[in-house]
Design a protein around this motif. Sequence first.
Motif, PDB file in Angstrom:
ATOM      1  N   SER A   1      58.633  14.337  74.017  1.00 59.49           N
ATOM      2  CA  SER A   1      58.869  14.386  75.452  1.00 59.49           C
ATOM      3  C   SER A   1      57.571  14.699  76.193  1.00 59.49           C
ATOM      4  CB  SER A   1      59.923  15.469  75.745  1.00 59.49           C
ATOM      5  OG  SER A   1      59.795  15.913  77.074  1.00 59.49           O
ATOM      6  N   THR A   2      57.128  13.735  77.022  1.00 61.00           N
ATOM      7  CA  THR A   2      55.890  13.978  77.761  1.00 61.00           C
ATOM      8  C   THR A   2      56.101  15.081  78.795  1.00 61.00           C
ATOM      9  OG1 THR A   2      56.495  12.094  79.132  1.00 61.00           O
ATOM     10  CG2 THR A   2      54.792  11.729  77.482  1.00 61.00           C
ATOM     11  N   ALA A   3      57.363  15.240  79.258  1.00 55.68           N
ATOM     12  CA  ALA A   3      57.653  16.313  80.223  1.00 55.68           C
ATOM     13  C   ALA A   3      57.467  17.672  79.536  1.00 55.68           C
ATOM     14  CB  ALA A   3      59.071  16.171  80.762  1.00 55.68           C
ATOM     15  N   ASP A   4      58.053  17.850  78.340  1.00 54.20           N
ATOM     16  CA  ASP A   4      57.906  19.115  77.614  1.00 54.20           C
ATOM     17  C   ASP A   4      56.437  19.382  77.293  1.00 54.20           C
ATOM     18  OD1 ASP A   4      60.607  19.266  77.773  1.00 54.20           O
ATOM     19  OD2 ASP A   4      60.986  19.513  75.631  1.00 54.20           O
ATOM     20  N   GLU A   5      55.742  18.313  76.909  1.00 54.99           N
ATOM     21  CA  GLU A   5      54.327  18.467  76.596  1.00 54.99           C
ATOM     22  C   GLU A   5      53.560  18.969  77.825  1.00 54.99           C
ATOM     23  OE1 GLU A   5      52.364  15.024  74.917  1.00 54.99           O
ATOM     24  OE2 GLU A   5      50.390  15.912  75.273  1.00 54.99           O
ATOM     25  N   ALA A   6      53.878  18.386  78.984  1.00 54.13           N
ATOM     26  CA  ALA A   6      53.186  18.777  80.219  1.00 54.13           C
ATOM     27  C   ALA A   6      53.492  20.233  80.585  1.00 54.13           C
ATOM     28  CB  ALA A   6      53.588  17.845  81.370  1.00 54.13           C
ATOM     29  N   VAL A   7      54.751  20.641  80.387  1.00 52.09           N
ATOM     30  CA  VAL A   7      55.142  22.020  80.713  1.00 52.09           C
ATOM     31  C   VAL A   7      54.393  23.008  79.816  1.00 52.09           C
ATOM     32  CG1 VAL A   7      57.059  23.672  80.629  1.00 52.09           C
ATOM     33  CG2 VAL A   7      57.407  21.431  81.677  1.00 52.09           C
TER      34      VAL A   7
ATOM     35  N   LYS B   1      54.418  34.430  74.404  1.00 51.88           N
ATOM     36  CA  LYS B   1      55.006  33.654  73.306  1.00 51.88           C
ATOM     37  C   LYS B   1      55.867  32.563  73.912  1.00 51.88           C
ATOM     38  CE  LYS B   1      56.103  35.451  69.365  1.00 51.88           C
ATOM     39  NZ  LYS B   1      56.851  36.187  68.308  1.00 51.88           N
ATOM     40  N   ILE B   2      55.436  31.331  73.751  1.00 59.58           N
ATOM     41  CA  ILE B   2      56.183  30.190  74.298  1.00 59.58           C
ATOM     42  C   ILE B   2      57.447  29.995  73.472  1.00 59.58           C
ATOM     43  CG2 ILE B   2      56.134  27.709  74.747  1.00 59.58           C
ATOM     44  CD1 ILE B   2      53.168  27.943  75.257  1.00 59.58           C
ATOM     45  N   ASP B   3      58.578  29.962  74.149  1.00 56.54           N
ATOM     46  CA  ASP B   3      59.857  29.865  73.460  1.00 56.54           C
ATOM     47  C   ASP B   3      59.992  28.555  72.693  1.00 56.54           C
ATOM     48  OD1 ASP B   3      62.502  31.372  73.257  1.00 56.54           O
ATOM     49  OD2 ASP B   3      63.133  29.307  73.666  1.00 56.54           O
ATOM     50  N   LYS B   4      60.712  28.672  71.593  1.00 53.41           N
ATOM     51  CA  LYS B   4      60.982  27.532  70.713  1.00 53.41           C
ATOM     52  C   LYS B   4      61.541  26.323  71.459  1.00 53.41           C
ATOM     53  CE  LYS B   4      63.919  26.468  66.736  1.00 53.41           C
ATOM     54  NZ  LYS B   4      64.651  25.379  67.374  1.00 53.41           N
ATOM     55  N   SER B   5      62.385  26.566  72.480  1.00 52.61           N
ATOM     56  CA  SER B   5      63.025  25.443  73.169  1.00 52.61           C
ATOM     57  C   SER B   5      62.008  24.514  73.850  1.00 52.61           C
ATOM     58  CB  SER B   5      64.037  25.962  74.195  1.00 52.61           C
ATOM     59  OG  SER B   5      63.381  26.811  75.108  1.00 52.61           O
ATOM     60  N   PHE B   6      60.825  25.019  74.163  1.00 52.60           N
ATOM     61  CA  PHE B   6      59.791  24.161  74.749  1.00 52.60           C
ATOM     62  C   PHE B   6      58.982  23.439  73.677  1.00 52.60           C
ATOM     63  CE2 PHE B   6      60.531  27.509  77.811  1.00 52.60           C
ATOM     64  CZ  PHE B   6      60.763  26.765  78.965  1.00 52.60           C
ATOM     65  N   VAL B   7      58.977  24.033  72.484  1.00 51.38           N
ATOM     66  CA  VAL B   7      58.137  23.514  71.398  1.00 51.38           C
ATOM     67  C   VAL B   7      58.829  22.362  70.681  1.00 51.38           C
ATOM     68  CG1 VAL B   7      57.220  24.142  69.112  1.00 51.38           C
ATOM     69  CG2 VAL B   7      56.913  25.703  71.067  1.00 51.38           C
TER      70      VAL B   7
END
Length: 283
Positions: free
Chosen positions: A219-225, A207-213
């Motif tokens: 944010s292209t960085a968040d998208e890449a992560v 489950k990918i945490d909300k803070s990344f979503v």
Amino acid sequence: RAKKASRGNVTLWRDGMTLSGIERLALESRLAQAVDRGEMLLHYQPQVGLEDRSDPTTVKLVGFEALARWNHQQLGLIPPDTFIPMAEDSGLIVPLGQWVMREAFGQAARWQHVVAGLGVSVNLSGRQLGQKNLIDQIKELLVESNANPEQMDLEITESDLLQQDEAKVKDVLYKIKDMGLQLSVDDFGMGYTNFGRLAKLPVDRIKIDKSFVTHICESTADEAVVRAMVDISRTLGMKVVAEGVETQAQFEKLTQMGCDIIQGYLFGKPLAAADVPRLLTAR
Ligand code: C2E
Ligand code: MG
Ligand code: MG
Ligand code: MG
């Protein structure tokens, strides 16, 4: 000192309220009685998937996450981020966690009659993983509730999984899998993500945490992560759940990336059990 905000005759718990030592002790001893007093309850947050991955309009309900709520007689609803850490520190999480499983398994069995294949996820804390009789307890609760084990999912945070002894965790997780349950890694990406160790554990979903979503669209960085997390997880044969999805744009981006399941306010906040059947029939 905690300041209590009174609205009418109800005293409300406020976010960010700090507690003195005495107040914390009082709250803790009250927490020990919360289940017996009928103050503990579960809310259920919908999880959805796509019937056809290439068509974002084919949304279907796939399950719910059970989330504990404490309705304190004087303070009102106290959030789990406050009372769960208290319960973990004091060891109360063991009986409380057992109550949560009993309640959620029972509800799940009733709803599974209406919608075949409906999943229900329950949060399990690290303390419970270390509990000697956990496996017997789960076995008993499955028999008692008649819930389909394959549709029950236990969520354990990545940090709880990785902080414990590797061999012991592996042993408990395999025993849980032997009973047929699903396993999810919660709050993925928040701890010291160690794919090497996770890859050796029998987990079904991350489950990918909300803070990344939250900033995935800006944010292209968040998208890449997130893209990297999805790719690795899928390579390891795990399903991917995204939490905290609040906008249609986030939803579409995540499903395009390959997320299988979406959970967030966009599709619903956690609901009282009584409000769930309406969702089951309105699909
Ligand atoms: P979690 O397991 O990661 O649960 C997801 C949290 O994110 C829930 O908060 C949920 O209401 C919130 N959330 C979901 N979608 C959105 C969204 O779109 N926007 C926003 N702003 N929030 C969203 P909740 O219910 O306050 O629970 C907080 C945490 O407390 C849980 O995080 C879990 O770690 C813990 N918790 C709750 N119930 C239990 C329980 O029965 N046992 C254990 N051990 N922990 C629990
Ligand atoms: Mg969770
Ligand atoms: Mg989480
Ligand atoms: Mg959390």
